[in-house]
Design a protein around this motif. Structure first.
Motif, PDB file in Angstrom:
ATOM      1  N   GLY A 424     -17.132  36.404  45.557  1.00 55.13           N
ATOM      2  CA  GLY A 424     -17.619  36.214  44.197  1.00 55.13           C
ATOM      3  C   GLY A 424     -17.933  37.487  43.443  1.00 55.13           C
ATOM      4  O   GLY A 424     -18.555  37.447  42.377  1.00 55.13           O
ATOM      5  N   TYR A 425     -17.478  38.632  43.954  1.00 57.77           N
ATOM      6  CA  TYR A 425     -17.765  39.899  43.283  1.00 57.77           C
ATOM      7  C   TYR A 425     -16.878  40.066  42.051  1.00 57.77           C
ATOM      8  O   TYR A 425     -15.662  39.848  42.106  1.00 57.77           O
ATOM      9  CB  TYR A 425     -17.543  41.067  44.238  1.00 57.77           C
ATOM     10  N   VAL A 426     -17.492  40.466  40.933  1.00 56.79           N
ATOM     11  CA  VAL A 426     -16.774  40.750  39.690  1.00 56.79           C
ATOM     12  C   VAL A 426     -17.219  42.124  39.197  1.00 56.79           C
ATOM     13  O   VAL A 426     -18.414  42.333  38.950  1.00 56.79           O
ATOM     14  CB  VAL A 426     -17.065  39.694  38.603  1.00 56.79           C
ATOM     15  N   PRO A 427     -16.301  43.105  39.073  1.00 57.72           N
ATOM     16  CA  PRO A 427     -16.698  44.441  38.607  1.00 57.72           C
ATOM     17  C   PRO A 427     -17.319  44.395  37.217  1.00 57.72           C
ATOM     18  O   PRO A 427     -16.890  43.618  36.351  1.00 57.72           O
ATOM     19  CB  PRO A 427     -15.377  45.222  38.597  1.00 57.72           C
ATOM     20  N   ALA A 428     -18.325  45.222  37.006  1.00 57.55           N
ATOM     21  CA  ALA A 428     -18.969  45.299  35.692  1.00 57.55           C
ATOM     22  C   ALA A 428     -18.058  46.033  34.719  1.00 57.55           C
ATOM     23  O   ALA A 428     -17.299  46.918  35.114  1.00 57.55           O
ATOM     24  CB  ALA A 428     -20.300  46.028  35.812  1.00 57.55           C
ATOM     25  N   PRO A 429     -18.102  45.675  33.438  1.00 57.41           N
ATOM     26  CA  PRO A 429     -17.302  46.392  32.433  1.00 57.41           C
ATOM     27  C   PRO A 429     -17.727  47.855  32.337  1.00 57.41           C
ATOM     28  O   PRO A 429     -18.801  48.242  32.806  1.00 57.41           O
ATOM     29  CB  PRO A 429     -17.612  45.635  31.133  1.00 57.41           C
ATOM     30  N   LYS A 430     -16.894  48.651  31.704  1.00 45.50           N
ATOM     31  CA  LYS A 430     -17.185  50.071  31.530  1.00 45.50           C
ATOM     32  C   LYS A 430     -18.496  50.254  30.774  1.00 45.50           C
ATOM     33  O   LYS A 430     -18.720  49.645  29.731  1.00 45.50           O
ATOM     34  CB  LYS A 430     -16.039  50.742  30.765  1.00 45.50           C
TER      35      LYS A 430
END
Length: 485
Positions: A424-430
């Motif tokens: 369920g990991y989603v990278p954070a936006p810049k």
């Protein structure tokens, strides 16, 4: 001491440094590249895996070409190709360009380790090859050690940024290629020299006499008969000889390649090598992300801490190289002087990975450093296998071994990224800080991968101790299948 042999060895160490710096750069640019290019963890992991898409095919093809083409020119071609492939990302390439250039770079770097080992073996007599082989292999660990702090500084510099990390490596590759063009040459024990009769014609020639063969080296025929205690057949293969295969390695006859690839020893070397490449794939793609997100290391410290596993790997290779040289000089067989040392080290590496899930802070840094570092000893596997193969076939066999083992590098980045996505990991936006929940999910995915590789390394390490036996395999191949050629 032969100055030319050690000068060539030094240049090959630098060659391997550049080789692995090229691999490590992707992990170092992971955070800014993921954010700027809008990639998910799985997509970035696939880009990391793409490096190995053509790696195996290229390694095998060039390995067979090396039986006919001097390795000096193959090494030069690789050096130029590595350099040129880096520049499209400096010019502003996006995700598609990054994917294509990583595939191309993998194809160009696939043959590097076996061809480098083949070349350095051409400069030293069989019993002396352990140390120079380990030095060249250590270059693969020195690459990230030396490059990571420099590349991290370039990435963090406001006027340079992550794209210039690729540009720097391109320039470095061109400089090495020029130096190799001026200095590089094939050695007196290479298969091309044997076709000219160089090594056999000057068995005692030293550097001081104007030659390139170490004065302590004897001809293959002398070593086969005198040291091994056996007799050589017309095919040049000693039959009925006991003891270490190192005593007669350069007198071995040609064996059908399929017979070599079908041995139990070769299969074990492939499986163990795949574990080494898995660790390498993790280090070059996900290690900086692990340090920044899970261990909460500051961006300024990531470059330095990322080098620690490679330092351990370099020290392990040098220590094992000295140990194997010491043991073989005292008549210990290659099985125990190389095979068992290789397998035992992988077993310890696997135990470390099994201990890693759930650790935090300094404990996590220490365990991942030792575990991943001890898995950086892959070059010992092709070095051991090379002892039971004719000099004319070593490049092809070592390249095939490397190509098949590199599948572990295909699996690692995509596997870790996929497990992170599955958790369920989603990278954070810049410009947005990652939440504690996302960091926990990232950690859960990585922990699962650590359990898997830990079990695998323990198993293949034990198998290597038991079955990576060039002495027995080489003798059986010569007795059953050797022919002149």
């Amino acid at each position: 001491m032969n100055r030319r042999a050690w000068l060539v060895t030094g240049l090959l160490v630098v060659f391997q440094i550049i080789n692995f710096a090229d691999k490590a750069v992707l992990g170092l640019v992971a955070d800014p590249a993921i954010r700027e290019l809008g990639l998910t963890a799985g997509e970035f992991g696939m880009i990391g895996s793409s490096f190995f898409f053509l790696f195996a095919i290229s390694a095998v093809v060039v390995g067979f070409v090396a039986a006919r083409v001097p390795t000096k020119w193959l090494l030069l071609s690789m050096g130029v190709a590595w350099a040129v492939i880096q520049f499209p990302m400096l010019a502003g390439g996006g995700a598609a360009v990054l994917l294509v250039t990583r595939i191309m770079l993998g194809a160009a770097e696939g043959p590097a380790t076996p061809i480098t080992l083949q070349h350095v073996h051409g400069w030293f007599a069989p019993a002396e090859r352990g140390l120079p082989s380990s030095l060249v292999a250590a270059g693969s660990t020195l690459g990230p050690i030396i490059a990571a702090p420099v590349l991290a500084w370039i990435i963090a510099h406001p006027e340079l940024g992550w794209r210039w990390a690729f540009g720097f490596l391109g320039v470095l590759g061109l400089v090495w290629s020029l130096a190799w063009l001026l200095v590089g040459r094939d050695g007196p024990f290479s298969h091309t020299a044997r076709r000219r009769g160089t090594a056999a014609a000057h068995p005692g020639l030293s550097a001081h006499d104007g030659g390139d063969v170490p004065s302590s080296a004897s001809s293959p025929e002398t070593r086969a008969g005198g040291a091994g205690g056996g007799t050589a057949t017309a095919a040049g293969s000693p039959r009925g000889t006991s003891g270490s295969i190192a005593d007669r390695a350069d007198a071995l006859g040609i064996v059908p390649i399929r017979r070599i690839l079908g041995t139990r020893m070769f299969a074990v070397a492939v499986l163990a090598g795949a574990g080494c490449f898995w660790a390498q794939g993790f280090l070059t793609t996900w290690s900086p992300k692990y340090l920044s997100s899970i261990v909460a290391v500051s961006p300024e410290a990531i470059g330095a801490l990322s080098t620690l596993p490679w330092i351990v790997g370099a020290l392990a290779l040098l220590a094992l190289g000295y140990a194997s040289r010491f043991l073989m000089r005292r008549g210990v067989t290659v099985r125990w002087a190389l095979g068992a040392l290789f397998g035992g080290t992988l077993l310890v590496s696997g135990v470390c990975f099994l201990l890693l899930p759930g650790l935090q802070g300094a404990a996590a840094i220490a365990v991942v450093t030792v575990g991943a570092g001890l898995a950086m000893i892959y070059p010992l596997a092709p070095t051991a296998v090379a002892f039971c193969v004719s000099s004319k076939q070593r490049a092809a066999v070592m390249a095939t071994l490397t190509g098949l083992a590199s599948l572990g590098g295909v699996v690692a980045p995509a596997m870790v990224g996929g497990l992170m996505d599955a958790a369920g990991y989603v990278p954070a936006p810049k410009g947005v800080k990652e939440s504690a929940e996302m960091i926990a999910r990232l950690g859960a995915g990585m922990d699962t991968s650590f359990w898997a590789i830990g079990v695998y390394l323990v198993l293949v390490g034990a198998l290597s101790v038991l079955l990576l036996n060039p002495d027995r395999t080489g003798t059986r191949l010569q007795e059953r299948f050797a022919f002149s050629g």
